[in-house]
Motif scaffolding. Structure first.
Motif, PDB file in Angstrom:
ATOM      1  N   GLY A  24       0.875  -1.356  -0.018  1.00  0.00           N
ATOM      2  CA  GLY A  24      -0.046  -0.065  -0.059  1.00  0.00           C
ATOM      3  C   GLY A  24       0.757   1.116  -0.124  1.00  0.00           C
ATOM      4  N   ASP A  77       2.455   4.389  -1.144  1.00  0.00           N
ATOM      5  CA  ASP A  77       2.183   5.275  -2.366  1.00  0.00           C
ATOM      6  C   ASP A  77       2.756   6.758  -1.880  1.00  0.00           C
ATOM      7  OD1 ASP A  77       0.399   6.128  -0.409  1.00  0.00           O
ATOM      8  OD2 ASP A  77      -1.498   5.768  -1.732  1.00  0.00           O
ATOM      9  N   ASP A  87      -8.405   2.517   4.067  1.00  0.00           N
ATOM     10  CA  ASP A  87      -9.334   3.429   2.944  1.00  0.00           C
ATOM     11  C   ASP A  87     -10.681   2.816   3.054  1.00  0.00           C
ATOM     12  OD1 ASP A  87      -6.813   4.828   2.009  1.00  0.00           O
ATOM     13  OD2 ASP A  87      -6.361   2.677   1.546  1.00  0.00           O
ATOM     14  N   ASN A 133      -4.275   0.354  -4.654  1.00  0.00           N
ATOM     15  CA  ASN A 133      -3.314   0.290  -3.584  1.00  0.00           C
ATOM     16  C   ASN A 133      -4.310   0.724  -2.314  1.00  0.00           C
ATOM     17  OD1 ASN A 133      -3.812   2.865  -4.131  1.00  0.00           O
ATOM     18  ND2 ASN A 133      -1.622   3.719  -3.954  1.00  0.00           N
ATOM     19  N   ARG A 134      -5.359   0.137  -2.361  1.00  0.00           N
ATOM     20  CA  ARG A 134      -6.350   0.521  -1.003  1.00  0.00           C
ATOM     21  C   ARG A 134      -6.082  -0.614  -0.065  1.00  0.00           C
ATOM     22  NH1 ARG A 134     -11.001   1.904  -4.098  1.00  0.00           N
ATOM     23  NH2 ARG A 134     -10.857   3.865  -5.197  1.00  0.00           N
ATOM     24  N   THR A 135      -6.307  -0.123   1.233  1.00  0.00           N
ATOM     25  CA  THR A 135      -6.569  -0.985   2.442  1.00  0.00           C
ATOM     26  C   THR A 135      -7.916  -1.157   3.005  1.00  0.00           C
ATOM     27  OG1 THR A 135      -4.224  -0.346   2.999  1.00  0.00           O
ATOM     28  CG2 THR A 135      -5.583  -1.509   4.796  1.00  0.00           C
ATOM     29  N   GLY A 176      -3.806  -4.167  -3.466  1.00  0.00           N
ATOM     30  CA  GLY A 176      -4.769  -4.214  -2.634  1.00  0.00           C
ATOM     31  C   GLY A 176      -4.337  -4.845  -1.328  1.00  0.00           C
TER      32      GLY A 176
END
Ligand SMILES: Nc1nc2c(ncn2[C@@H]2O[C@H](COP(=O)(O)OP(=O)(O)OP(=O)(O)O)[C@@H](O)[C@H]2O)c(=O)[nH]1
Ligand SMILES: [Mg+2]
Ligand SMILES: [Zn+2]
Length: 339
Positions: A14, A16, A99, A180-182, A234
């Motif tokens: 994740g 970024d 997120d 790249n979301r969590t 992800g």
């Protein structure tokens, strides 16, 4: 050490620009960035660009936290990066730097709308965006109807109907995770959280457990909160099923979960209107002319009431409940028709 190349390996976790900026704001040259995969007692498992290791943690982080790690002479979490979100239940941190909060409910048992609403309040309160996942669609012919019911009560929230058995809805979920979301999974034991994780990971790495026959409750199979990397992009945090969902401290979440009621409530004559029969109440008027769903307003008032109770001093609560008992006893003495 901080050549950009070494940070590339953190991207699946994740990493970024947002995380890089937060890291740069606290890190010193002897640090390296890491993400907390799981916490037990005073130590945690962290994921770095080069692998996974156990670290001491004088200031205990929570699963999902980004940290600045010192490795010499021993791995130690030196600084927890400022969080952009934190999922909390009654003062307990469940996950950080998420997120999306997946509010998971299964369709193999009666829908508990109240519970879903409470979890949505916690989700909104975290600073992340909630998405409702209905699981086990294969277990009922009513899946579409139930999804509509939930959709009507979860204003402004996507509702995804899934089945780990048939694969329904799995691609839609992946869409919520990329790039790249969590996301963290929130829901009762036995809802099918870990089964869904396995489906998303395309592996059988998560333990899953049968539900009880009568009431379809789970047996608390998952025992820790831990972070998992999804192959296509992800990050997911699987969690043990919560038994109860207390709302203490989640005022902001209630406001965000009921934007329609809050906005209409701005139009009430009294600023502190409780929407309980005061003159000039815009909320009651909106229910009467069909602009607001009465069930939603009822939930809103109920959750608000609970929050107010939770901030009251214990002595006041005791006094009120004592008073409640006296009133209740007095009422009992009245003949039935006068009650
Ligand atoms: N029919 C059907 N059963 C499912 C589905 N997904 C999960 N299950 C079953 O539901 C039970 C509970 O699943 P788990 O994934 O362990 O549930 P959990 O939410 O992780 O539960 P905890 O770890 O205890 O919080 C298992 O017996 C699964 O096989 C589904 O899509 N369809
Ligand atoms: Mg589980
Ligand atoms: Zn009002």
């Amino acid at each position: 050490m901080s050549s950009d190349l070494s940070f590339d390996a953190l991207v699946p976790l994740g990493w970024d620009d947002r995380v890089a900026a937060l890291y740069a704001s606290v890190a010193e040259p002897h640090h390296q960035p890491a993400r907390v995969g799981r916490v037990d007692r005073d130590r945690c498992t962290v994921r770095t660009a080069t692998g996974q290791l156990r670290a001491a943690a004088p200031v205990l982080p929570t699963t999902g936290d980004w940290v600045a790690l010192r490795t010499d002479p021993e791995p130690v979490v030196d600084v927890v990066l400022p969080r952009w979100s934190a999922l909390e239940r009654e003062g307990q941190l469940l996950a950080a730097d998420i997120d999306v909060v997946f509010v998971v409910a299964s369709l193999d048992r009666p829908l508990n709308l109240n519970r879903i609403e409470r979890e949505l309040v916690l989700a909104w309160d975290s600073g992340a965006r909630p998405v409702v996942i209905l699981t086990k669609a294969d277990a009922t012919p009513e899946a579409d109807v139930l999804a509509k019911t939930v959709d009507a009560r979860a204003v402004g929230v996507d509702v995804v109907t899934t089945s780990a058995a048939t694969g329904q809805g799995v691609d839609e979920l992946l869409g919520h995770l990329r790039p790249n979301r969590t996301a963290v999974l929130l829901g009762p034991s036995g809802a099918g959280k870990s089964t869904l994780v396995n489906r998303l990971l395309r592996s059988e790495s998560e333990a899953t457990g049968e539900v009880r026959e009568g009431d379809h409750k789970g047996r608390h199979t998952t025992s820790s909160r831990h972070l998992l990397v999804i192959p296509g992009g992800g990050v997911l945090i699987d969690t043990p099923g919560l038994r109860s969902v207390g709302l203490t401290g989640a005022e902001g979440g209630v406001a965000l979960a009921f934007p329609d009621v809050e906005e209409i409530g701005q139009g009430c004559r009294f600023r502190d209107c409780r929407h309980a029969g005061e003159p000039g109440c815009a909320v009651v008027a909106a229910v009467e002319d069909g602009r607001l769903d009465p069930d939603r307003v009822a939930s809103y008032l109920k959750l608000q009431g609970e929050l107010e109770d939770s901030v009251k001093e214990p002595w006041l609560k005791a006094a009120e409940s004592q008073q409640g008992r006296i009133v209740h006893r007095a009422m009992k003495k009245l003949p039935k028709k006068k009650r």
